[in-house]
Scaffold this motif. Structure first.
Motif, mmCIF file in Angstrom:
data_model
loop_
_atom_site.group_PDB
_atom_site.id
_atom_site.type_symbol
_atom_site.label_atom_id
_atom_site.label_comp_id
_atom_site.label_asym_id
_atom_site.label_seq_id
_atom_site.Cartn_x
_atom_site.Cartn_y
_atom_site.Cartn_z
ATOM 1 N N LEU A 184 0.763 -1.132 0.006
ATOM 2 C CA LEU A 184 0.175 -0.085 -0.033
ATOM 3 C C LEU A 184 0.814 1.168 0.165
ATOM 4 C CD1 LEU A 184 -2.716 -0.946 2.436
ATOM 5 C CD2 LEU A 184 -3.027 -0.836 -0.113
ATOM 6 N N SER B 256 1.047 4.421 -2.739
ATOM 7 C CA SER B 256 0.802 5.737 -2.121
ATOM 8 C C SER B 256 1.048 6.995 -3.112
ATOM 9 C CB SER B 256 1.524 5.910 -0.890
ATOM 10 O OG SER B 256 1.308 7.390 -0.350
ATOM 11 N N PHE C 293 -12.307 1.473 -6.889
ATOM 12 C CA PHE C 293 -11.609 2.543 -5.939
ATOM 13 C C PHE C 293 -12.560 3.629 -5.995
ATOM 14 C CE2 PHE C 293 -8.292 -0.339 -6.944
ATOM 15 C CZ PHE C 293 -7.342 -0.437 -5.622
ATOM 16 N N ARG D 272 -14.722 5.463 -3.041
ATOM 17 C CA ARG D 272 -14.538 6.781 -2.551
ATOM 18 C C ARG D 272 -15.705 7.620 -2.853
ATOM 19 N NH1 ARG D 272 -9.595 8.615 -5.379
ATOM 20 N NH2 ARG D 272 -8.719 6.710 -4.204
ATOM 21 N N ARG E 67 -14.606 4.057 4.084
ATOM 22 C CA ARG E 67 -13.201 4.459 4.587
ATOM 23 C C ARG E 67 -12.082 3.669 4.053
ATOM 24 N NH1 ARG E 67 -13.675 6.767 9.849
ATOM 25 N NH2 ARG E 67 -15.770 7.061 10.535
ATOM 26 N N TYR E 68 -10.830 4.007 3.940
ATOM 27 C CA TYR E 68 -9.519 3.481 3.457
ATOM 28 C C TYR E 68 -9.658 2.081 3.571
ATOM 29 C CZ TYR E 68 -4.915 2.978 1.709
ATOM 30 O OH TYR E 68 -3.747 2.402 1.109
ATOM 31 N N LEU F 279 -12.390 -0.254 2.543
ATOM 32 C CA LEU F 279 -11.927 -0.301 1.055
ATOM 33 C C LEU F 279 -11.067 -1.131 0.578
ATOM 34 C CD1 LEU F 279 -12.022 0.870 -2.039
ATOM 35 C CD2 LEU F 279 -10.263 2.433 -1.131
ATOM 36 N N ILE F 280 -9.884 -1.152 1.337
ATOM 37 C CA ILE F 280 -8.656 -2.351 1.124
ATOM 38 C C ILE F 280 -9.266 -3.707 1.640
ATOM 39 C CG2 ILE F 280 -6.415 -3.013 1.731
ATOM 40 C CD1 ILE F 280 -6.554 -0.564 -0.394
#
Lengths: 213, 238
Positions: free
Chosen positions: B44, B48, B121, B125, B130-131, B134-135
């Motif tokens: 990740l 970034s 993604f 969003r 939330r991140y 999501l992951i």
């Protein structure tokens, strides 16, 4: 250049040479294995498949030791370098044969069918149509294999071949400075493999833009 | 010419090698779990937007992937000792293998994340997810079809590379082989047996991972029948 730097450069060059030689013999073995895997005779195909499975399923470290101890036992008196190169070639032969297999599946079967329809002899289909294309398709994965050989050849130090890793051990035995020496060695390996990795990326880009094939 | 197989040497060495095999499995399991757990944040970070996150991780991964594992093991065992950090051979071995696994796994995980369509993604969003959700709930489950075969290869690589740890005296199977050879003076039989045991181990792992690989495909197939996009496992929506 200090004696230490000279020894390391010498070792790095030797590592590079051993890897290239290993890859060249590996290609020869791989072509034989790939042909065996296409053979009409089933036992020939089984032998080839077993060879590839066994080499790919065991550590190179163990392969080097088996070859090193086995060959003198069957009457072949080889130097550590020679037996090391045998192990390295046998190892890369299995991996490269898998690359050839992959390249063979990438060639559209329509080409072979068209050639057969044109009554082109089987030998010519292989020599003039299939193998030239395989030779081009195999180049990017071969650079990956060469990088693997550079890293794998470090294991030859265990049987006493004075390549980069072994020459570092010899230096450390005198200077007692393992950290600095190993950092230099790692940097030399990194330079060789990183450069090869960049070359691989360039070659793959060529392939995708259709310049190759 | 001396071609004779010493069966006594085989019988003598076998239990010692089996013990070594267990240690090899333990060391590789530890490295696999640590490598997978650490590989996710590394992957990740490499994806970034901030170069402050990206650059150190890129440097770490490329350094680990472009140097021999043997040299990495030497640096951790002998190099750190020069700085006064003296590690036990087992600890050093697990640490070296874990770092190596982290770098290699992170590249597979990165590839798996990139294999998920970008729209996923963006949609997440847009929905304000939330991140971490999501992951963890959207991206990683969908990337399993790509991730599992890639990880199988990586785990096999870890098992094979772990043999080099015998050079820093980590007590795994190759080290056990050295001990056996030191007693029996039959290196050919011993290392041949070691090779067979490694082959059995890697073949077993491949067979097991095939089963794991099949599991999500079953979910996909049921999705296809229902006319759902095959890239979307149905269970994700809960």
């Amino acid at each position: 250049m200090s004696a230490e730097a000279q020894a390391l450069m010498h070792g790095a060059l030797f590592t590079l040479e051993a890897s290239v030689v290993g890859a060249v013999f590996g290609i020869m073995i791989a072509v034989m294995i790939a042909l065996l895997r296409q053979a009409a005779l089933a036992p020939a195909r089984w032998i080839a498949a077993a060879y590839v499975s066994f080499i790919r399923g065991t550590p190179l470290f163990v392969q080097i030791l088996v070859v090193y101890f086995l060959l003198p036992g069957v009457g072949l008196d080889l130097s550590p370098l020679q037996s090391g190169m045998v192990a390295l070639s046998l190892n890369s032969g299995a991996y490269i044969s898998e690359m050839i297999r992959g390249a063979l599946t990438a060639i559209p079967p329509g080409q072979v069918e068209a050639a057969q329809a044109l009554a082109i002899p089987r030998r010519w289909i292989w020599l003039r149509i299939i193998l030239p294309q395989v030779a081009v398709l195999i180049v990017p994965p071969l650079t990956v294999e060469l990088a693997a050989l550079i890293k794998g050849s470090a294991l030859l130090s265990v049987v006493g071949v004075v390549e980069l890793t072994r020459s570092a051990q010899q230096i450390i035995a005198v200077t007692f400075e393992p950290l600095g020496t190993w950092a230099k060695v790692a940097f030399l390996y990194f330079l060789m493999c990183f450069a090869l990795g960049q070359l691989t990326r360039q070659l793959q880009r060529l392939k995708t833009t259709g310049l190759a094939v | 010419m001396r071609v004779s197989i010493d069966t006594d040497a085989l019988a003598f060495g076998f239990p010692i090698l089996l013990h070594g095999l267990v240690n090899t499995i333990l060391v590789c399991c530890a490295a696999t779990f640590i490598g997978f757990a650490a590989g996710i944040p590394v992957a990740l970070a490499r994806l970034s937007r901030w170069s402050m996150m990206r650059l150190p991780v890129v440097a770490f991964v490329e350094l680990m992937r472009d140097t021999p594992f043997l040299v990495q093991a030497f640096i951790i065992y002998f190099g750190l000792a020069e700085l006064g950090i003296r590690l036990d051979a087992t600890v050093a071995g697990v640490l070296a293998l874990s770092l190596y696994a982290t770098a290699n796994f992170s590249e597979s995980i990165r590839g798996a994340i990139l294999s998920v369509p970008k729209g996923q993604f963006e949609a997440a969003r847009a929905l304000g997810i939330r991140y971490f959700s999501l992951i963890g709930r959207i991206i990683l489950p969908q990337s399993l079809g790509y991730l599992v075969p890639a990880l199988t290869n990586q785990i096999i690589g870890i098992i094979k590379d772990s043999a080099a740890l015998s050079v820093i005296t980590t007590p795994e199977m190759s080290m056990a082989a050295q001990v056996v050879v030191g007693e029996s003076f039959r290196p050919v039989e011993t290392y041949a047996m070691v090779a067979v045991l490694y082959w059995a181990l890697t073949t077993t792992v491949v067979t097991l991972m095939r089963q794991v690989e099949r599991a999500p495909r079953r979910i996909w197939r049921s999705g296809e029948r229902a006319g759902v996009d095959h890239r979307l496992p149905i269970e994700v929506s809960e």
